[in-house]
Design a protein around this motif. Structure first.
Motif, PDB file in Angstrom:
ATOM      1  N   ASN A  98       0.822  -1.212   0.000  1.00 31.80           N
ATOM      2  CA  ASN A  98       0.000   0.000   0.000  1.00 31.80           C
ATOM      3  C   ASN A  98       0.853   1.258   0.000  1.00 31.80           C
ATOM      4  N   ILE A  99       2.068   1.144   0.496  1.00 26.33           N
ATOM      5  CA  ILE A  99       2.996   2.272   0.535  1.00 26.33           C
ATOM      6  C   ILE A  99       4.047   2.151  -0.553  1.00 26.33           C
ATOM      7  N   ASN A 100       4.661   0.983  -0.676  1.00 18.90           N
ATOM      8  CA  ASN A 100       5.799   0.792  -1.567  1.00 18.90           C
ATOM      9  C   ASN A 100       5.395   0.196  -2.907  1.00 18.90           C
ATOM     10  N   THR A 101       6.225   0.475  -3.923  1.00  8.79           N
ATOM     11  CA  THR A 101       6.009  -0.038  -5.273  1.00  8.79           C
ATOM     12  C   THR A 101       7.341  -0.591  -5.787  1.00  8.79           C
ATOM     13  N   HIS A 102       7.361  -0.961  -7.056  1.00 12.74           N
ATOM     14  CA  HIS A 102       8.598  -1.423  -7.669  1.00 12.74           C
ATOM     15  C   HIS A 102       9.532  -0.258  -8.001  1.00 12.74           C
ATOM     16  N   PHE A 103       9.030   0.972  -7.860  1.00 14.02           N
ATOM     17  CA  PHE A 103       9.846   2.166  -8.092  1.00 14.02           C
ATOM     18  C   PHE A 103      10.360   2.686  -6.735  1.00 14.02           C
ATOM     19  N   ASN A 104      10.746   3.955  -6.686  1.00 15.40           N
ATOM     20  CA  ASN A 104      11.338   4.501  -5.463  1.00 15.40           C
ATOM     21  C   ASN A 104      10.319   5.206  -4.585  1.00 15.40           C
ATOM     22  N   GLU A 105      10.313   4.854  -3.308  1.00 12.30           N
ATOM     23  CA  GLU A 105       9.610   5.613  -2.273  1.00 12.30           C
ATOM     24  C   GLU A 105      10.680   6.181  -1.338  1.00 12.30           C
ATOM     25  N   ALA A 106      10.488   7.415  -0.896  1.00 15.35           N
ATOM     26  CA  ALA A 106      11.556   8.063  -0.132  1.00 15.35           C
ATOM     27  C   ALA A 106      10.989   9.170   0.750  1.00 15.35           C
ATOM     28  N   GLY A 107      11.873   9.734   1.577  1.00 17.46           N
ATOM     29  CA  GLY A 107      11.553  10.914   2.368  1.00 17.46           C
ATOM     30  C   GLY A 107      10.437  10.769   3.378  1.00 17.46           C
ATOM     31  N   PRO A 108      10.364   9.675   4.158  1.00 17.27           N
ATOM     32  CA  PRO A 108       9.283   9.559   5.142  1.00 17.27           C
ATOM     33  C   PRO A 108       9.400  10.632   6.228  1.00 17.27           C
ATOM     34  N   GLU A 109       8.278  11.204   6.609  1.00 14.72           N
ATOM     35  CA  GLU A 109       8.252  12.261   7.637  1.00 14.72           C
ATOM     36  C   GLU A 109       6.964  12.137   8.430  1.00 14.72           C
ATOM     37  N   LEU A 110       7.080  11.968   9.739  1.00 15.44           N
ATOM     38  CA  LEU A 110       5.902  11.903  10.604  1.00 15.44           C
ATOM     39  C   LEU A 110       5.340  13.295  10.867  1.00 15.44           C
ATOM     40  N   SER A 111       4.026  13.393  10.916  1.00 14.77           N
ATOM     41  CA  SER A 111       3.391  14.628  11.360  1.00 14.77           C
ATOM     42  C   SER A 111       3.656  14.812  12.854  1.00 14.77           C
ATOM     43  N   PRO A 112       3.587  16.044  13.362  1.00 12.97           N
ATOM     44  CA  PRO A 112       3.846  16.264  14.798  1.00 12.97           C
ATOM     45  C   PRO A 112       2.971  15.421  15.722  1.00 12.97           C
ATOM     46  N   ASP A 113       1.731  15.116  15.298  1.00 13.43           N
ATOM     47  CA  ASP A 113       0.850  14.316  16.164  1.00 13.43           C
ATOM     48  C   ASP A 113       1.053  12.811  15.990  1.00 13.43           C
ATOM     49  N   GLY A 114       1.897  12.409  15.033  1.00 14.70           N
ATOM     50  CA  GLY A 114       2.227  11.001  14.836  1.00 14.70           C
ATOM     51  C   GLY A 114       1.186  10.194  14.085  1.00 14.70           C
ATOM     52  N   HIS A 115       0.111  10.839  13.626  1.00  9.68           N
ATOM     53  CA  HIS A 115      -0.962  10.093  12.950  1.00  9.68           C
ATOM     54  C   HIS A 115      -0.766  10.000  11.433  1.00  9.68           C
ATOM     55  N   TRP A 116       0.149  10.815  10.875  1.00 14.51           N
ATOM     56  CA  TRP A 116       0.336  10.837   9.427  1.00 14.51           C
ATOM     57  C   TRP A 116       1.797  10.603   9.084  1.00 14.51           C
ATOM     58  N   LEU A 117       2.006   9.871   8.006  1.00 18.36           N
ATOM     59  CA  LEU A 117       3.347   9.656   7.476  1.00 18.36           C
ATOM     60  C   LEU A 117       3.376  10.202   6.052  1.00 18.36           C
ATOM     61  N   PHE A 118       4.191  11.219   5.825  1.00 17.09           N
ATOM     62  CA  PHE A 118       4.341  11.810   4.501  1.00 17.09           C
ATOM     63  C   PHE A 118       5.538  11.175   3.806  1.00 17.09           C
ATOM     64  N   PHE A 119       5.432  10.975   2.506  1.00 27.76           N
ATOM     65  CA  PHE A 119       6.537  10.374   1.750  1.00 27.76           C
ATOM     66  C   PHE A 119       6.336  10.669   0.274  1.00 27.76           C
ATOM     67  N   SER A 120       7.361  10.407  -0.527  1.00 27.10           N
ATOM     68  CA  SER A 120       7.243  10.566  -1.977  1.00 27.10           C
ATOM     69  C   SER A 120       7.272   9.208  -2.646  1.00 27.10           C
TER      70      SER A 120
END
Length: 337
Positions: A98-120
């Motif tokens: 659901n998060i990763n693919t056969h291409f590149n995923e990078a730059g994970p960053e948690l939101s200050p409240d810890g409920h969200w994970l941002f990534f490219s």
């Protein structure tokens, strides 16, 4: 008349000298503020490339990107946990399809409240509103103690205010304490006049976007819980004080919004990419010209992907300097140590 011109020239020279002196003092302060970097060790670093380390507020869970074996292909987003701040990291786990693919995923960053994970991601299908290139996404979890929950459902695309057909990466989030406004800073190579873009596609500038109501009649600030449900990130704008004619990437902003770090190969860099810092007096002010963290932190090799801990005391980053376990490794430096 000649005397006046000489006086005027003397004043300008004196002012220029003052500017140089202030800049030199800022550079010395930035360089002396951080301890000698320490490799995070074999419990988290491998012979593969480890990139983009981020860590939870309690510093017991890390999310990071790596191309180690066991992933889905390219760089994936992984997580690992530890029992206390002085212990080694436990086994790393891939966050799954659901998060990763056969291409590149990078730059994970948690939101200050810890409920969200941002990534490219460069690999999400068009059916998921992929705008092209690398897009920025956000995954949600209800239980902030369960890192695997981020992989339990499809992430949300951050939309056309942030994403373009170019590469949009390296998100960091800041919620302004006085106003409650949520701002995302990120890197993008969308600029048409970027020097590197014509040759290598490797130019990045720093942009920012504010989470805002879709309904203009709403007067209260948006919360992250309303992302994609009545609130969206507005049109992004370049941050001139943080962007240069070189590569400027992976910003990480302090929780009070008064300090930001980035990786750049701008003039004054010691080698490949260096870590730089910028400050501002108040959250409504412009950012200062970035200052190099100096040879105590940076090397002739590549230092990149800084991540500032929640308390602002530890700066994590990636480097390919000698002495690591292979490829790029994770390091840390501490303020005032």
């Amino acid at each position: 008349m000649v005397g006046r011109r000489r006086v005027g020239l003397s004043v300008r020279v004196a002012l220029l000298g003052l500017v140089w002196s202030v800049a030199a003092t800022q550079s010395a302060d930035a360089a002396s503020a951080w301890s000698a970097p320490i490799n995070l060790g074999v419990s988290i670093n491998t012979s593969a490339d480890e990139f983009h380390f981020s860590i939870s507020r309690d510093e017991l869970t890390t999310f990071f990107a790596a191309d180690r074996s066991g992933g889905l292909g390219g760089h994936d987003i992984w997580y690992a946990q530890r029992t206390n701040r002085n212990s080694g990291w436990g086994p790393a786990h891939d966050l799954g399809p659901n998060i990763n693919t056969h291409f590149n995923e990078a730059g994970p960053e948690l939101s200050p409240d810890g409920h969200w994970l941002f990534f490219s991601s460069a690999g999400k299908p068009a059916s998921m509103k992929n705008f092209g290139g690398n897009d920025l996404w956000a995954a949600h979890r209800d239980d902030t103690a369960d890192p695997a929950q981020f992989g339990s459902e499809a992430p949300v695309n951050l939309g056309p205010g942030v994403n373009t057909q170019d590469s949009d990466v390296d998100a960091t989030l800041f919620q302004d304490p006085p106003s409650g406004l949520i701002t995302i800073y990120f890197a993008s190579d969308r600029a048409t006049d970027c020097l590197f873009k014509q040759t290598s596609g490797n130019c990045l500038d720093i942009y920012r976007s504010v989470l805002q109501p879709d309904n203009s009649a709403q007067t209260t600030p948006c919360s992250l819980s309303s992302l994609g449900q009545g609130c969206s990130f507005g049109p992004a704008a370049v941050v001139p004080g943080l962007s240069s004619r070189s590569r400027d990437a992976h910003p990480t902003v302090s929780r009070d919004g008064l300090e930001i770090f980035l990786a750049s190969n701008r003039a004054g860099t010691l080698g490949d990419l260096d870590l730089w810092a910028s400050t501002r007096p108040a959250t409504g002010d412009d950012w200062s010209a970035p200052v190099n963290l100096g040879p105590g932190v940076n090397t002739p090799y590549g230092e990149r992907a800084p991540f500032l801990s929640a308390d602002g005391e530890t700066l994590y980053f990636t480097s390919d300097r000698p002495g690591g376990f292979g490829g790029n490794d994770f390091y840390m430096t501490q303020r005032g140590s």
